[in-house]
Scaffold this motif. Structure first.
Motif, short mmCIF file in Angstrom:
data_model
loop_
_atom_site.label_atom_id
_atom_site.label_comp_id
_atom_site.label_asym_id
_atom_site.label_seq_id
_atom_site.Cartn_x
_atom_site.Cartn_y
_atom_site.Cartn_z
N UNK A 161 -9.80 -6.23 -6.67
CA UNK A 161 -8.58 -5.88 -5.94
C UNK A 161 -8.63 -6.46 -4.52
N UNK A 162 -9.82 -6.37 -3.91
CA UNK A 162 -10.01 -6.86 -2.54
C UNK A 162 -9.72 -8.37 -2.49
N UNK A 163 -10.28 -9.09 -3.49
CA UNK A 163 -10.05 -10.55 -3.54
C UNK A 163 -8.56 -10.89 -3.67
N UNK A 164 -7.91 -10.14 -4.57
CA UNK A 164 -6.49 -10.34 -4.84
C UNK A 164 -5.66 -10.13 -3.56
N UNK B 136 -7.38 -5.51 3.96
CA UNK B 136 -7.77 -4.11 3.75
C UNK B 136 -9.28 -4.06 3.50
N UNK B 137 -9.93 -2.98 3.97
CA UNK B 137 -11.38 -2.91 3.79
C UNK B 137 -11.71 -2.50 2.35
N UNK B 138 -12.91 -2.90 1.91
CA UNK B 138 -13.39 -2.53 0.57
C UNK B 138 -13.36 -1.02 0.40
N UNK B 139 -13.74 -0.33 1.49
CA UNK B 139 -13.81 1.13 1.45
C UNK B 139 -12.43 1.76 1.19
N UNK B 140 -11.43 1.24 1.89
CA UNK B 140 -10.06 1.78 1.71
C UNK B 140 -9.58 1.51 0.29
N UNK C 63 0.83 -1.20 0.00
CA UNK C 63 0.00 0.00 0.00
C UNK C 63 0.87 1.26 0.00
N UNK C 64 2.08 1.15 0.51
CA UNK C 64 2.96 2.34 0.49
C UNK C 64 3.31 2.71 -0.96
N UNK C 65 3.64 1.70 -1.76
CA UNK C 65 3.93 1.98 -3.17
C UNK C 65 2.67 2.49 -3.87
N UNK C 66 1.52 1.88 -3.58
CA UNK C 66 0.25 2.36 -4.15
C UNK C 66 0.05 3.85 -3.88
N UNK C 67 0.42 4.25 -2.66
CA UNK C 67 0.17 5.62 -2.24
C UNK C 67 0.97 6.63 -3.08
N UNK D 55 -11.39 1.03 -2.42
CA UNK D 55 -12.13 1.87 -3.37
C UNK D 55 -11.58 3.30 -3.38
N UNK D 56 -11.29 3.80 -2.20
CA UNK D 56 -10.76 5.16 -2.09
C UNK D 56 -9.40 5.27 -2.80
N UNK D 57 -8.58 4.24 -2.61
CA UNK D 57 -7.24 4.25 -3.21
C UNK D 57 -7.32 4.20 -4.74
N UNK D 58 -8.22 3.35 -5.25
CA UNK D 58 -8.38 3.23 -6.70
C UNK D 58 -8.90 4.55 -7.29
N UNK D 59 -9.89 5.14 -6.63
CA UNK D 59 -10.47 6.39 -7.13
C UNK D 59 -9.43 7.50 -7.17
N UNK D 60 -8.63 7.54 -6.12
CA UNK D 60 -7.63 8.60 -6.00
C UNK D 60 -6.57 8.44 -7.10
#
Ligand code: DC
Length: 216
Positions: free
Chosen positions: A152-155, A163-167, A88-92, A169-174
């Motif tokens: 992504x959540x399944x993966x 990680x929660x679905x909400x987190x 998630x750090x790289x994602x960020x 989704x937020x990361x993908x949208x951003x």
């Protein structure tokens, strides 16, 4: 077979890499994941604690960076970083890093060199619009935000994280917003690209649809 370049673009989580891998193996050509390259550079800048505003330092680091692919794995300066680039750090930070012009210059030059003498299928955000505007085939894959989030959540779950679905989704949208709004080579569909909405379709169905076009 004549040398062929297949470009696949689309937003995060649209299924580009799994589908591209399948098509590469069906057609006996090489698959190149350009997102993994931007991720590897991001990982290196994080590790070296390099400020993303320090262009001189970034240039210095890029000059000493070697990225290579070998049997489905990506190597950064000789180290297999295939799983480390998915944190998630790289994602960020990856969207911010991929908007830096010297980073894009270096990676786009590398991507064009890979496709110079062999057939490849390459996925990313700007392959059909910028890296290979003359690609033989261009696809643009999409899926609803909900489905991309769920995939992504399944993966991530399979890898043992929760990680929660909400987190997610937020990361993908951003990330999508940043990738579409950046100045240099933003994510957008090339006019000639064949758009495929993968929502509700399993991978076999999408691969079949794409092979239909490729074998035409
Ligand atoms: O495909 P991916 O999610 O692993 O890509 C990670 C990031 O890299 C993506 O958010 C934007 C950037 N990227 C890019 O700018 N250009 C590409 N051709 C591929 C990826």
């Amino acid at each position: 077979m004549k040398k062929m370049i297949i470009a696949i673009d689309g937003p995060a989580g649209a299924g580009k890499s799994s589908i591209a891998k399948r098509i590469a193996s069906e057609m006996g050509i090489e698959y190149i994941d350009t997102g993994a390259m931007y991720r590897a550079v991001t990982l290196k800048l994080i590790r070296l604690k390099c400020s993303l505003n320090d262009t001189d330092r970034i240039k210095e680091i890029l000059d000493m960076t070697d990225i290579d692919f070998f049997s489905d794995h990506i190597y950064l300066d000789g180290e297999n970083v295939s799983s480390m680039i998915r944190t998630s750090e790289v994602n960020r930070y990856v969207s911010e890093v991929s908007a830096i012009p010297i980073v894009r210059n270096k990676l786009v030059t590398f991507q064009r060199a890979i496709g110079k003498n062999k057939s490849i299928i390459m996925d990313g955000r700007d392959i059909g619009t910028n890296v290979f505007p003359d690609a033989d085939y261009k696809f643009f894959l999409t899926a609803s935000l909900e489905e991309r989030t769920f995939r992504r959540w399944l993966e991530i779950k399979e890898k043992g994280f929760d990680d929660s679905l909400q987190d997610i989704q937020r990361e993908i949208e951003k990330r999508d917003k940043a990738d579409m709004e950046r100045e240099l080579n933003p994510l957008c569909k090339s006019e000639e690209a064949i758009e495929i909405d993968t929502t509700g379709k399993n991978m076999d169905k999408v691969v079949e649809e794409m092979l239909f076009y490729l074998k035409e």
